[in-house]
Scaffold this motif. Structure first.
Motif, PDB file in Angstrom:
ATOM      1  N   SER A  52       0.819  -1.215   0.000  1.00  0.00           N
ATOM      2  CA  SER A  52       0.000   0.000   0.000  1.00  0.00           C
ATOM      3  C   SER A  52       0.853   1.266   0.000  1.00  0.00           C
ATOM      4  O   SER A  52       1.867   1.360   0.679  1.00  0.00           O
ATOM      5  N   ALA A  86      -0.338   5.062   0.706  1.00  0.00           N
ATOM      6  CA  ALA A  86      -1.611   5.471   1.295  1.00  0.00           C
ATOM      7  C   ALA A  86      -1.561   6.869   1.879  1.00  0.00           C
ATOM      8  O   ALA A  86      -0.501   7.491   1.983  1.00  0.00           O
ATOM      9  N   ALA A 103       2.258   0.743   3.764  1.00  0.00           N
ATOM     10  CA  ALA A 103       3.320  -0.205   4.099  1.00  0.00           C
ATOM     11  C   ALA A 103       4.469  -0.130   3.093  1.00  0.00           C
ATOM     12  O   ALA A 103       5.645  -0.116   3.463  1.00  0.00           O
ATOM     13  N   TYR A 151       6.709   3.144   3.621  1.00  0.00           N
ATOM     14  CA  TYR A 151       7.701   3.026   4.707  1.00  0.00           C
ATOM     15  C   TYR A 151       8.813   2.047   4.313  1.00  0.00           C
ATOM     16  O   TYR A 151       9.987   2.301   4.537  1.00  0.00           O
ATOM     17  N   PHE A 210      -5.751   4.676  -1.126  1.00  0.00           N
ATOM     18  CA  PHE A 210      -5.995   3.894   0.094  1.00  0.00           C
ATOM     19  C   PHE A 210      -5.907   4.837   1.294  1.00  0.00           C
ATOM     20  O   PHE A 210      -4.998   5.666   1.376  1.00  0.00           O
ATOM     21  N   THR A 225     -10.450   1.750   7.491  1.00  0.00           N
ATOM     22  CA  THR A 225      -9.663   1.214   6.375  1.00  0.00           C
ATOM     23  C   THR A 225     -10.509   1.391   5.125  1.00  0.00           C
ATOM     24  O   THR A 225     -11.548   0.750   4.993  1.00  0.00           O
ATOM     25  N   MET A 253      -1.391  -9.295   7.852  1.00  0.00           N
ATOM     26  CA  MET A 253      -1.973  -8.820   9.109  1.00  0.00           C
ATOM     27  C   MET A 253      -3.296  -9.537   9.377  1.00  0.00           C
ATOM     28  O   MET A 253      -3.800 -10.273   8.526  1.00  0.00           O
ATOM     29  N   PRO A 255       4.261   5.014  16.428  1.00  0.00           N
ATOM     30  CA  PRO A 255       4.781   3.731  15.932  1.00  0.00           C
ATOM     31  C   PRO A 255       4.299   3.354  14.523  1.00  0.00           C
ATOM     32  O   PRO A 255       4.728   2.328  13.996  1.00  0.00           O
ATOM     33  N   GLY A 300       6.907  -1.327  11.737  1.00  0.00           N
ATOM     34  CA  GLY A 300       7.081  -2.703  11.256  1.00  0.00           C
ATOM     35  C   GLY A 300       7.546  -2.735   9.805  1.00  0.00           C
ATOM     36  O   GLY A 300       8.396  -3.544   9.422  1.00  0.00           O
TER      37      GLY A 300
HETATM   38  P1  AMP Z   1       2.472  -0.776  10.545  1.00  0.00           P
HETATM   39  O1  AMP Z   1       2.408   0.319  11.567  1.00  0.00           O
HETATM   40  O2  AMP Z   1       3.869  -1.224  10.261  1.00  0.00           O
HETATM   41  O3  AMP Z   1       1.526  -1.889  10.835  1.00  0.00           O
HETATM   42  O4  AMP Z   1       1.975  -0.152   9.154  1.00  0.00           O
HETATM   43  C1  AMP Z   1       1.110   0.923   9.070  1.00  0.00           C
HETATM   44  C2  AMP Z   1       0.856   1.227   7.600  1.00  0.00           C
HETATM   45  O5  AMP Z   1       0.138   0.137   6.991  1.00  0.00           O
HETATM   46  C3  AMP Z   1       0.013   2.463   7.455  1.00  0.00           C
HETATM   47  O6  AMP Z   1       0.786   3.462   6.804  1.00  0.00           O
HETATM   48  C4  AMP Z   1      -1.209   2.032   6.637  1.00  0.00           C
HETATM   49  O7  AMP Z   1      -1.450   2.896   5.555  1.00  0.00           O
HETATM   50  C5  AMP Z   1      -0.893   0.627   6.159  1.00  0.00           C
HETATM   51  N1  AMP Z   1      -2.042  -0.300   6.302  1.00  0.00           N
HETATM   52  C6  AMP Z   1      -2.917  -0.384   7.335  1.00  0.00           C
HETATM   53  N2  AMP Z   1      -3.848  -1.340   7.112  1.00  0.00           N
HETATM   54  C7  AMP Z   1      -3.563  -1.885   5.895  1.00  0.00           C
HETATM   55  C8  AMP Z   1      -4.170  -2.930   5.080  1.00  0.00           C
HETATM   56  N3  AMP Z   1      -5.258  -3.606   5.468  1.00  0.00           N
HETATM   57  N4  AMP Z   1      -3.581  -3.229   3.894  1.00  0.00           N
HETATM   58  C9  AMP Z   1      -2.487  -2.559   3.482  1.00  0.00           C
HETATM   59  N5  AMP Z   1      -1.884  -1.568   4.192  1.00  0.00           N
HETATM   60  C10 AMP Z   1      -2.402  -1.225   5.380  1.00  0.00           C
END
Ligand code: AMP
Length: 302
Positions: free
Chosen positions: A8, A10, A28, A31, A78, A96, A147, A230, A234
Protein backbone atom coordinates in the motif's frame (compact mmCIF):
# COMPACT_ATOMS: atom_id res chain seq x y z
CA UNK A 1 20.93 -5.39 -6.25
CA UNK A 2 17.28 -4.56 -6.87
CA UNK A 3 14.58 -5.18 -4.34
CA UNK A 4 10.97 -5.37 -5.49
CA UNK A 5 8.20 -4.29 -3.13
CA UNK A 6 4.45 -4.42 -3.62
CA UNK A 7 2.07 -2.95 -1.06
CA UNK A 8 0.00 0.00 0.00
CA UNK A 9 0.91 3.59 -0.77
CA UNK A 10 -1.61 5.47 1.30
CA UNK A 11 -2.83 8.43 3.23
CA UNK A 12 -2.99 7.86 6.98
CA UNK A 13 -4.79 9.59 9.83
CA UNK A 14 -2.89 9.13 13.10
CA UNK A 15 -3.79 9.91 16.71
CA UNK A 16 -1.24 9.35 19.44
CA UNK A 17 -0.82 10.91 22.91
CA UNK A 18 1.78 13.15 21.23
CA UNK A 19 -0.50 14.65 18.59
CA UNK A 20 -2.89 14.11 15.71
CA UNK A 21 -2.60 14.33 11.93
CA UNK A 22 -5.67 13.96 9.73
CA UNK A 23 -3.89 13.10 6.51
CA UNK A 24 -0.26 12.25 5.97
CA UNK A 25 1.54 10.03 3.47
CA UNK A 26 1.83 6.46 4.66
CA UNK A 27 1.31 2.93 3.47
CA UNK A 28 3.32 -0.20 4.10
CA UNK A 29 5.18 -0.04 0.77
CA UNK A 30 6.05 3.63 1.33
CA UNK A 31 7.70 3.03 4.71
CA UNK A 32 9.38 -0.10 3.35
CA UNK A 33 10.72 1.58 0.20
CA UNK A 34 12.07 4.66 1.98
CA UNK A 35 13.80 2.54 4.65
CA UNK A 36 15.25 0.04 2.14
CA UNK A 37 16.45 2.77 -0.22
CA UNK A 38 19.23 3.69 2.24
CA UNK A 39 20.76 0.26 1.45
CA UNK A 40 19.79 -0.75 -2.08
CA UNK A 41 17.81 0.07 -5.23
CA UNK A 42 14.03 -0.40 -4.79
CA UNK A 43 11.40 -1.20 -7.45
CA UNK A 44 8.02 -0.03 -6.15
CA UNK A 45 4.70 -1.57 -7.22
CA UNK A 46 1.46 -0.06 -5.97
CA UNK A 47 -1.45 2.18 -6.83
CA UNK A 48 -2.52 5.68 -5.87
CA UNK A 49 -5.56 7.77 -6.73
CA UNK A 50 -5.72 11.17 -8.41
CA UNK A 51 -5.62 12.78 -4.94
CA UNK A 52 -1.93 11.76 -4.72
CA UNK A 53 -0.15 14.89 -5.99
CA UNK A 54 3.30 15.41 -7.50
CA UNK A 55 4.26 17.00 -4.19
CA UNK A 56 3.19 13.82 -2.36
CA UNK A 57 5.30 11.75 -4.77
CA UNK A 58 8.37 13.75 -3.69
CA UNK A 59 8.73 11.28 -0.84
CA UNK A 60 10.21 8.86 -3.40
CA UNK A 61 12.39 11.36 -5.30
CA UNK A 62 16.13 11.71 -4.86
CA UNK A 63 16.33 8.18 -3.47
CA UNK A 64 17.09 4.86 -5.11
CA UNK A 65 13.38 4.19 -5.67
CA UNK A 66 11.96 3.42 -9.12
CA UNK A 67 8.26 4.44 -9.26
CA UNK A 68 7.43 3.30 -12.80
CA UNK A 69 5.41 0.51 -11.15
CA UNK A 70 3.31 2.98 -9.14
CA UNK A 71 0.02 3.15 -11.03
CA UNK A 72 -2.18 6.24 -10.97
CA UNK A 73 -5.91 5.58 -11.11
CA UNK A 74 -9.03 7.69 -11.04
CA UNK A 75 -10.44 7.81 -7.53
CA UNK A 76 -9.12 8.10 -3.99
CA UNK A 77 -5.92 6.58 -2.61
CA UNK A 78 -6.00 3.89 0.09
CA UNK A 79 -6.83 5.53 3.42
CA UNK A 80 -6.13 4.15 6.88
CA UNK A 81 -6.67 5.78 10.27
CA UNK A 82 -5.61 4.55 13.69
CA UNK A 83 -5.41 5.64 17.32
CA UNK A 84 -2.72 4.66 19.83
CA UNK A 85 -3.14 4.05 23.56
CA UNK A 86 -1.43 6.18 26.21
CA UNK A 87 1.65 3.89 26.32
CA UNK A 88 1.67 3.50 22.48
CA UNK A 89 1.54 -0.29 22.84
CA UNK A 90 -2.01 -0.74 21.59
CA UNK A 91 -3.56 0.57 18.41
CA UNK A 92 -7.12 0.55 17.18
CA UNK A 93 -7.88 0.86 13.50
CA UNK A 94 -10.54 3.54 13.05
CA UNK A 95 -10.89 3.35 9.26
CA UNK A 96 -9.66 1.21 6.37
CA UNK A 97 -10.81 2.49 2.97
CA UNK A 98 -9.36 0.38 0.16
CA UNK A 99 -10.52 2.86 -2.54
CA UNK A 100 -8.37 2.40 -5.71
CA UNK A 101 -6.76 -0.64 -4.07
CA UNK A 102 -10.02 -2.57 -4.33
CA UNK A 103 -9.61 -2.90 -8.13
CA UNK A 104 -5.82 -3.10 -8.22
CA UNK A 105 -4.34 -5.51 -10.78
CA UNK A 106 -0.56 -5.16 -10.40
CA UNK A 107 1.40 -5.11 -13.62
CA UNK A 108 5.17 -5.23 -13.34
CA UNK A 109 7.22 -3.03 -15.69
CA UNK A 110 9.51 -5.27 -17.77
CA UNK A 111 12.64 -4.03 -15.98
CA UNK A 112 11.22 -5.11 -12.57
CA UNK A 113 10.89 -8.72 -13.71
CA UNK A 114 14.55 -9.41 -13.01
CA UNK A 115 14.43 -8.32 -9.36
CA UNK A 116 16.58 -10.61 -7.22
CA UNK A 117 14.92 -9.80 -3.91
CA UNK A 118 11.22 -9.32 -3.24
CA UNK A 119 9.09 -8.11 -0.38
CA UNK A 120 5.36 -8.70 -0.50
CA UNK A 121 4.09 -6.08 1.93
CA UNK A 122 0.78 -6.27 3.69
CA UNK A 123 -1.89 -6.48 0.94
CA UNK A 124 -4.37 -9.11 -0.29
CA UNK A 125 -2.51 -12.46 -0.54
CA UNK A 126 -3.77 -13.09 -4.10
CA UNK A 127 -2.13 -9.84 -5.23
CA UNK A 128 1.10 -10.80 -3.46
CA UNK A 129 1.17 -14.13 -5.33
CA UNK A 130 0.28 -12.50 -8.63
CA UNK A 131 3.25 -10.12 -8.35
CA UNK A 132 5.64 -12.93 -7.48
CA UNK A 133 4.49 -14.96 -10.50
CA UNK A 134 5.29 -12.04 -12.81
CA UNK A 135 8.96 -12.10 -11.80
CA UNK A 136 10.76 -14.12 -14.49
CA UNK A 137 13.35 -15.97 -12.46
CA UNK A 138 12.53 -16.94 -8.91
CA UNK A 139 14.18 -14.23 -6.73
CA UNK A 140 17.00 -15.26 -4.38
CA UNK A 141 14.92 -14.25 -1.40
CA UNK A 142 11.21 -13.58 -1.01
CA UNK A 143 9.75 -12.20 2.21
CA UNK A 144 6.13 -11.47 3.09
CA UNK A 145 4.18 -9.48 5.65
CA UNK A 146 0.49 -9.82 6.40
CA UNK A 147 -1.97 -8.82 9.11
CA UNK A 148 -5.06 -10.00 10.99
CA UNK A 149 -7.29 -8.38 8.33
CA UNK A 150 -6.02 -10.91 5.70
CA UNK A 151 -5.50 -13.85 8.11
CA UNK A 152 -9.20 -13.66 9.00
CA UNK A 153 -10.75 -12.72 5.65
CA UNK A 154 -8.57 -14.61 3.14
CA UNK A 155 -6.99 -17.47 5.10
CA UNK A 156 -6.84 -20.08 2.33
CA UNK A 157 -5.42 -17.56 -0.21
CA UNK A 158 -2.79 -16.58 2.34
CA UNK A 159 -1.82 -20.24 2.94
CA UNK A 160 -1.42 -20.69 -0.84
CA UNK A 161 0.87 -17.64 -1.06
CA UNK A 162 2.95 -18.76 1.93
CA UNK A 163 3.99 -21.88 -0.02
CA UNK A 164 6.08 -19.63 -2.31
CA UNK A 165 8.04 -17.53 0.17
CA UNK A 166 11.24 -17.84 2.23
CA UNK A 167 10.80 -15.41 5.12
CA UNK A 168 7.62 -14.46 6.95
CA UNK A 169 7.90 -11.09 8.73
CA UNK A 170 4.91 -10.53 11.02
CA UNK A 171 4.13 -9.27 14.53
CA UNK A 172 3.58 -11.44 17.58
CA UNK A 173 -0.23 -11.37 17.66
CA UNK A 174 -0.39 -12.22 13.94
CA UNK A 175 2.07 -15.09 14.51
CA UNK A 176 -0.20 -16.49 17.20
CA UNK A 177 -3.35 -16.02 15.14
CA UNK A 178 -1.89 -17.63 12.02
CA UNK A 179 -0.49 -20.66 13.86
CA UNK A 180 -3.04 -21.09 16.64
CA UNK A 181 -0.07 -21.40 19.00
CA UNK A 182 0.63 -19.00 21.85
CA UNK A 183 4.28 -19.97 22.25
CA UNK A 184 6.34 -18.31 19.51
CA UNK A 185 8.79 -21.20 19.06
CA UNK A 186 5.94 -23.66 18.60
CA UNK A 187 4.28 -21.14 16.31
CA UNK A 188 7.49 -21.05 14.22
CA UNK A 189 7.42 -24.86 13.83
CA UNK A 190 3.84 -24.64 12.64
CA UNK A 191 4.66 -21.83 10.18
CA UNK A 192 7.64 -23.74 8.71
CA UNK A 193 5.16 -26.45 7.64
CA UNK A 194 3.23 -23.81 5.65
CA UNK A 195 6.23 -22.88 3.45
CA UNK A 196 8.57 -20.25 4.91
CA UNK A 197 11.92 -21.50 6.24
CA UNK A 198 12.51 -18.39 8.38
CA UNK A 199 10.18 -16.52 10.70
CA UNK A 200 10.84 -12.96 11.86
CA UNK A 201 8.52 -11.86 14.65
CA UNK A 202 8.22 -8.10 15.24
CA UNK A 203 7.53 -7.47 18.91
CA UNK A 204 7.17 -3.68 19.14
CA UNK A 205 9.01 -2.25 22.13
CA UNK A 206 10.38 -5.74 22.91
CA UNK A 207 12.38 -5.92 19.69
CA UNK A 208 12.35 -8.71 17.14
CA UNK A 209 13.10 -12.43 16.99
CA UNK A 210 14.34 -14.52 14.06
CA UNK A 211 13.76 -18.27 14.06
CA UNK A 212 15.12 -20.69 11.47
CA UNK A 213 16.48 -24.23 11.44
CA UNK A 214 19.78 -22.98 12.95
CA UNK A 215 18.05 -21.55 16.01
CA UNK A 216 16.89 -18.22 17.40
CA UNK A 217 18.34 -14.71 17.25
CA UNK A 218 16.87 -11.73 19.11
CA UNK A 219 17.44 -7.98 18.85
CA UNK A 220 16.07 -5.43 21.28
CA UNK A 221 14.14 -2.35 20.22
CA UNK A 222 16.33 0.75 20.52
CA UNK A 223 15.48 2.37 23.88
CA UNK A 224 13.89 5.75 23.16
CA UNK A 225 12.87 8.25 25.80
CA UNK A 226 10.21 9.93 23.68
CA UNK A 227 8.68 7.70 21.00
CA UNK A 228 5.95 9.66 19.17
CA UNK A 229 4.24 7.47 16.58
CA UNK A 230 4.78 3.73 15.93
CA UNK A 231 2.95 3.80 12.56
CA UNK A 232 5.08 2.14 9.92
CA UNK A 233 7.70 0.89 12.38
CA UNK A 234 7.08 -2.70 11.26
CA UNK A 235 7.39 -1.81 7.57
CA UNK A 236 10.51 0.27 8.24
CA UNK A 237 11.93 -2.72 10.11
CA UNK A 238 11.22 -4.91 7.08
CA UNK A 239 12.77 -2.26 4.79
CA UNK A 240 15.98 -2.15 6.82
CA UNK A 241 16.06 -5.96 7.07
CA UNK A 242 15.50 -6.74 3.37
CA UNK A 243 17.37 -3.65 2.19
CA UNK A 244 20.45 -4.73 4.10
CA UNK A 245 20.29 -8.31 2.73
CA UNK A 246 19.84 -7.09 -0.87
CA UNK A 247 22.65 -4.52 -0.50
CA UNK A 248 25.00 -7.07 1.06
CA UNK A 249 24.00 -9.79 -1.47
CA UNK A 250 24.21 -12.37 1.30
CA UNK A 251 21.76 -14.50 3.22
CA UNK A 252 24.01 -16.46 5.58
CA UNK A 253 23.53 -16.48 9.34
CA UNK A 254 25.81 -13.48 9.96
CA UNK A 255 24.05 -11.39 7.32
CA UNK A 256 20.61 -12.29 8.71
CA UNK A 257 21.72 -11.19 12.18
CA UNK A 258 23.06 -7.87 10.88
CA UNK A 259 19.85 -7.44 8.87
CA UNK A 260 17.84 -7.83 12.11
CA UNK A 261 19.89 -5.03 13.66
CA UNK A 262 19.44 -2.72 10.65
CA UNK A 263 15.71 -3.54 10.71
CA UNK A 264 15.49 -2.52 14.34
CA UNK A 265 17.55 0.63 13.63
CA UNK A 266 15.15 1.77 10.87
CA UNK A 267 12.06 0.97 12.97
CA UNK A 268 13.47 3.02 15.85
CA UNK A 269 13.99 6.10 13.65
CA UNK A 270 10.41 5.89 12.37
CA UNK A 271 8.82 6.02 15.84
CA UNK A 272 10.82 9.11 16.83
CA UNK A 273 8.51 11.42 14.87
CA UNK A 274 5.08 11.37 13.21
CA UNK A 275 4.61 9.51 9.93
CA UNK A 276 7.71 9.59 7.73
CA UNK A 277 9.08 12.81 9.21
CA UNK A 278 12.17 11.20 10.72
CA UNK A 279 12.75 8.33 8.29
CA UNK A 280 12.78 10.59 5.23
CA UNK A 281 15.54 12.86 6.54
CA UNK A 282 18.15 10.34 7.68
CA UNK A 283 21.85 10.38 6.94
CA UNK A 284 23.63 7.10 6.32
CA UNK A 285 26.11 8.05 9.04
CA UNK A 286 23.22 8.22 11.57
CA UNK A 287 22.05 4.76 10.54
CA UNK A 288 25.49 3.21 10.99
CA UNK A 289 26.07 5.06 14.27
CA UNK A 290 22.85 3.62 15.66
CA UNK A 291 23.80 0.13 14.47
CA UNK A 292 27.09 0.47 16.38
CA UNK A 293 25.08 1.58 19.40
CA UNK A 294 23.09 -1.67 19.12
CA UNK A 295 26.30 -3.61 19.24
CA UNK A 296 27.22 -1.86 22.53
CA UNK A 297 23.71 -2.38 23.89
CA UNK A 298 23.89 -6.13 23.56
CA UNK A 299 27.55 -6.96 24.32
CA UNK A 300 28.56 -8.73 27.50
CA UNK A 301 31.29 -11.01 28.78
CA UNK A 302 30.80 -14.32 30.55
P1 AMP B 1 2.47 -0.78 10.54
O1 AMP B 1 2.41 0.32 11.57
O2 AMP B 1 3.87 -1.22 10.26
O3 AMP B 1 1.53 -1.89 10.83
O4 AMP B 1 1.98 -0.15 9.15
C1 AMP B 1 1.11 0.92 9.07
C2 AMP B 1 0.86 1.23 7.60
O5 AMP B 1 0.14 0.14 6.99
C3 AMP B 1 0.01 2.46 7.45
O6 AMP B 1 0.79 3.46 6.80
C4 AMP B 1 -1.21 2.03 6.64
O7 AMP B 1 -1.45 2.90 5.56
C5 AMP B 1 -0.89 0.63 6.16
N1 AMP B 1 -2.04 -0.30 6.30
C6 AMP B 1 -2.92 -0.38 7.34
N2 AMP B 1 -3.85 -1.34 7.11
C7 AMP B 1 -3.56 -1.88 5.89
C8 AMP B 1 -4.17 -2.93 5.08
N3 AMP B 1 -5.26 -3.61 5.47
N4 AMP B 1 -3.58 -3.23 3.89
C9 AMP B 1 -2.49 -2.56 3.48
N5 AMP B 1 -1.88 -1.57 4.19
C10 AMP B 1 -2.40 -1.23 5.38
Amino acid sequence: MSLLVVGSVAFDGIESPYGKVDKTIGGAATYFAVAASYFTHVNLVGIVGDDFSEKDAEIFRGRHIDTDGLERATGKSFFWAGRYSENLNERVTLTTELNVFAEFKPKLPEKYKKSKYAFLANIAPDLQRDVLHQVKERPKLVALDTMNYWIERTNSELKETLKHIDILVINDSETRELSNEHNLLRAAKHIFKLGPSTLVVKRGEYGAMLVDKRGVFCVPAFPLEEPHDPTGAGDSFAGGFMGYLAGARQKNDGALRRAMVYGSVMGSFTVEKFGLDRLRHLKRSEIHARARHFSKLTQFKL
